[in-house]
Design a protein around this motif. Structure first.
Motif, PDB file in Angstrom:
ATOM      1  N   PRO A   1     144.499  18.170   0.059  1.00 23.05           N
ATOM      2  CA  PRO A   1     143.660  19.069  -0.746  1.00 23.05           C
ATOM      3  C   PRO A   1     142.712  19.900   0.118  1.00 23.05           C
ATOM      4  CG  PRO A   1     142.840  16.820  -0.871  1.00 23.05           C
ATOM      5  CD  PRO A   1     144.111  16.759  -0.081  1.00 23.05           C
ATOM      6  N   LEU A   2     142.383  21.079  -0.347  1.00 23.01           N
ATOM      7  CA  LEU A   2     141.472  21.967   0.383  1.00 23.01           C
ATOM      8  C   LEU A   2     140.311  22.385  -0.520  1.00 23.01           C
ATOM      9  CD1 LEU A   2     144.186  24.216   2.102  1.00 23.01           C
ATOM     10  CD2 LEU A   2     142.777  22.470   3.205  1.00 23.01           C
TER      11      LEU A   2
ATOM     12  N   THR B   1     137.524  24.549  -2.355  1.00 21.65           N
ATOM     13  CA  THR B   1     137.312  25.939  -2.781  1.00 21.65           C
ATOM     14  C   THR B   1     135.922  26.057  -3.387  1.00 21.65           C
ATOM     15  OG1 THR B   1     139.624  26.093  -3.403  1.00 21.65           O
ATOM     16  CG2 THR B   1     138.185  27.829  -4.203  1.00 21.65           C
TER      17      THR B   1
ATOM     18  N   ASN C   1     144.370  27.380  -1.561  1.00 22.97           N
ATOM     19  CA  ASN C   1     145.604  26.940  -2.228  1.00 22.97           C
ATOM     20  C   ASN C   1     146.312  28.122  -2.876  1.00 22.97           C
ATOM     21  OD1 ASN C   1     144.997  24.127  -1.762  1.00 22.97           O
ATOM     22  ND2 ASN C   1     143.334  24.465  -3.199  1.00 22.97           N
TER      23      ASN C   1
ATOM     24  N   GLY D   1     141.794  17.232  -6.029  1.00 25.28           N
ATOM     25  CA  GLY D   1     141.071  17.973  -5.004  1.00 25.28           C
ATOM     26  C   GLY D   1     140.586  17.082  -3.872  1.00 25.28           C
ATOM     27  N   THR D   2     139.513  17.523  -3.235  1.00 27.78           N
ATOM     28  CA  THR D   2     139.068  16.885  -1.990  1.00 27.78           C
ATOM     29  C   THR D   2     138.082  15.726  -2.217  1.00 27.78           C
ATOM     30  OG1 THR D   2     137.241  18.467  -1.899  1.00 27.78           O
ATOM     31  CG2 THR D   2     139.257  19.071  -0.736  1.00 27.78           C
ATOM     32  N   ALA D   3     137.676  15.509  -3.460  1.00 24.14           N
ATOM     33  CA  ALA D   3     136.730  14.442  -3.838  1.00 24.14           C
ATOM     34  C   ALA D   3     135.735  14.151  -2.713  1.00 24.14           C
ATOM     35  CB  ALA D   3     137.503  13.179  -4.226  1.00 24.14           C
TER      36      ALA D   3
ATOM     37  N   LYS E   1     132.783  13.247  -2.193  1.00 24.73           N
ATOM     38  CA  LYS E   1     131.880  12.079  -2.103  1.00 24.73           C
ATOM     39  C   LYS E   1     132.590  10.843  -1.548  1.00 24.73           C
ATOM     40  CE  LYS E   1     132.505  10.788  -6.967  1.00 24.73           C
ATOM     41  NZ  LYS E   1     131.955  10.687  -8.271  1.00 24.73           N
ATOM     42  N   TYR E   2     133.926  10.860  -1.543  1.00 21.10           N
ATOM     43  CA  TYR E   2     134.668   9.713  -1.025  1.00 21.10           C
ATOM     44  C   TYR E   2     135.240   9.962   0.375  1.00 21.10           C
ATOM     45  CZ  TYR E   2     134.636   8.039  -5.874  1.00 21.10           C
ATOM     46  OH  TYR E   2     134.263   7.604  -7.122  1.00 21.10           O
TER      47      TYR E   2
ATOM     48  N   ASN F   1     142.780   6.707  -3.866  1.00 16.75           N
ATOM     49  CA  ASN F   1     144.179   6.390  -4.135  1.00 16.75           C
ATOM     50  C   ASN F   1     145.106   7.405  -3.445  1.00 16.75           C
ATOM     51  OD1 ASN F   1     146.607   5.730  -5.282  1.00 16.75           O
ATOM     52  ND2 ASN F   1     145.855   5.702  -7.384  1.00 16.75           N
TER      53      ASN F   1
ATOM     54  N   TYR G   1     140.366   1.604  -5.899  1.00 19.74           N
ATOM     55  CA  TYR G   1     139.252   1.439  -6.836  1.00 19.74           C
ATOM     56  C   TYR G   1     139.485   2.067  -8.209  1.00 19.74           C
ATOM     57  CZ  TYR G   1     137.756   6.283  -6.947  1.00 19.74           C
ATOM     58  OH  TYR G   1     137.711   7.618  -7.209  1.00 19.74           O
TER      59      TYR G   1
ATOM     60  N   ARG H   1     139.289  -0.427 -11.435  1.00 23.34           N
ATOM     61  CA  ARG H   1     138.187  -0.464 -12.407  1.00 23.34           C
ATOM     62  C   ARG H   1     138.700  -0.439 -13.848  1.00 23.34           C
ATOM     63  NH1 ARG H   1     135.623   5.540 -10.992  1.00 23.34           N
ATOM     64  NH2 ARG H   1     137.472   6.687 -11.612  1.00 23.34           N
TER      65      ARG H   1
END
Ligand code: NAP
Length: 407
Positions: free
Chosen positions: A95-96, A98, A108, A331-333, A335-336, A343, A382, A386
């Motif tokens: 993912p990139l 934007t 993309n 996307g790039t999430a 915060k993780y 995943n 995770y 959850r």
């Protein structure tokens, strides 16, 4: 950059020719991209090695895009990256980022447009054990063909009160009888016969080649008659012209076949976008291959992904007649990023599609089965843990290791 050891994938008489050591460029991606790439490349390499006893191997070649490219070269999307994807014909992409509302245009979208990757293909299928909001997620088995180059995604828009917006609004109001508020921001939605036909043709061919029963054209043609409505009309005309033996329309189904689809035929139907969103939830078995314009396809892909476990589980590819770039749907999430937490299934399932595209079905089956068994054993990251009782939560890298142990 030195040429990597390996050979190019080529096209001969319309057929992909894949050497035993194909060079495949990859874009690691921003945010969670590097974590996903490490896990995915490890699992894919192991699946290929185990399936072919070392006779076949992917020669990965990193190409840069996004933040990594900008740091290294000062450019977000270096020309070399596009050239490599064009030259090697198959690529895997993370993912990139934007930015919203300003800054650079979506990389993309730029990649899709520069390489004319006109179809975004997203299969949506349930993997047993994955938590789902549906009572019967196993009934979901659809594949979306989303047009990728036209529609409001063509990026033709002007900000409110800008000179081009004012000029265009002036022209429309003075010459074409519209009454647009002069302070409006304005965007253009082009949809062509050419763009619609090649997308719908591809969806119908897929249905024929894979023994699917129906192709649904999803559109908002009741409101946008000359863009989305035209998309539908082009589709019916194309089917009549090019697939008269294989495809029948819904009208013909009731007029000539008493509502019962004859064996071996494919039903071509159309549904308005809003009701489609309801029906894919309530009557998922009525949908099989879905062809749609760009924006509808974007919404539908994520909505359908939710039915089978969310965007973390949804693969995708962007393809032209000769080039295919496989990518995760999410996307790039950020915060993780670098937490080794998220995943990797979406990118891994995209790699399953990629291996199928290469004709390496033994390796793709090994990868997919390993994922099904790992999730079936409740060893998950995770996002799934959850929502599951008795799950063993693992890191991204551990999930890949657990898969490889099961190959
Ligand atoms: P996102 O990155 O997809 O993340 C949204 C949420 O989805 C995450 O916070 C996380 O949910 C969940 N998620 C995403 N990927 C996951 C994974 N692999 N495993 C588990 N959960 C996952 O969407 P966004 O926050 O809207 O966008 C962030 C950036 O990505 C933006 O710059 C956007 O433009 C870009 N983007 C790129 C692409 C692409 O490259 N094709 C596609 C979409 C968005 P929880 O917080 O609930 O854990």
């Amino acid at each position: 950059m030195p040429e990597p050891q390996g050979e190019k994938i080529t096209y001969e008489r319309g057929q992909l020719r894949v050497p035993d050591h194909p060079i495949i460029p990859y874009i690691e991606g921003d945010g969670i991209g590097p974590d996903l790439w490490r896990a995915t490349s490890y699992a894919v390499n192991q699946a290929v090695a185990k399936a072919y006893g070392g006779q076949r191997q992917i020669v990965w070649q990193e190409v840069l895009a996004g933040e990594k490219a900008f740091k290294a070269t000062g450019e977000w999307l270096p020309a070399h990256t596009l050239e490599a994807l064009k030259m090697y014909r198959v690529g895997l992409k993370g993912p990139l980022t934007t930015p919203i509302g300003g800054g650079i245009r979506s990389l993309n979208v730029t990649i899709r447009q520069a390489l004319d990757l006109y179809a975004c293909v997203r299969p949506v299928r349930y993997i047993p054990g994955v938590p789902s909001p549906m009572r019967h997620p196993e009934k979901v088995d659809m594949i979306i063909f989303r047009e990728n180059t036209e529609d409001v995604y063509a990026g033709i828009e002007w900000a409110a009160n800008s000179e081009p917006a004012r000029q265009l609004i002036d022209f429309l109001n003075n010459h074409l009888g519209t009454r647009i508020d002069p302070s409006a921001g304005i965007g253009i939605k082009p949809i062509t016969r050419f763009g619609s036909e090649r997308l719908i043709r591809r969806a119908i061919r897929y249905a024929i080649d894979h023994g699917r029963r129906s192709v649904t054209m999803m559109h908002k043609g009741n409101i946008m008659k000359f863009t989305e409505g035209a998309f539908r009309d082009y589709g019916y005309a194309l089917a009549e012209r090019e697939f008269p033996e294989q495809v029948i329309s819904e009208t013909a189904l009731y007029d000539r076949y008493d509502g019962r689809l004859p064996e071996g035929k494919i039903l071509l139907k159309d549904r308005i976008a809003d009701i489609t969103f309801q029906q894919v939830l309530l009557r998922p078995t009525e949908f099989d291959v879905i062809a749609c314009p760009n924006l509808n396809g974007d919404y539908l892909s994520d909505a359908l992904a939710a039915q089978v476990g969310g965007v973390g589980m949804a693969p995708g590819s962007n393809i032209s007649d000769e080039i295919a770039v496989f990518e995760a749907t999410h996307g790039t999430a950020p915060k993780y990023a670098n937490l080794d937490k998220v995943n990797p299934s979406s990118l891994m399932l995209s790699a399953v599609m990629m291996l199928d595209h290469l004709g390496w079905s033994e390796a793709s089956a090994l990868l997919l089965t390993a994922m099904e068994q790992t999730i079936g054993a409740r060893v998950v990251t995770y996002d799934l843990a959850r929502q599951m009782d008795g799950a063993k939560e693992v890191k991204t890298s551990q999930f890949a290791e657990a898969m490889v142990e099961r190959m």
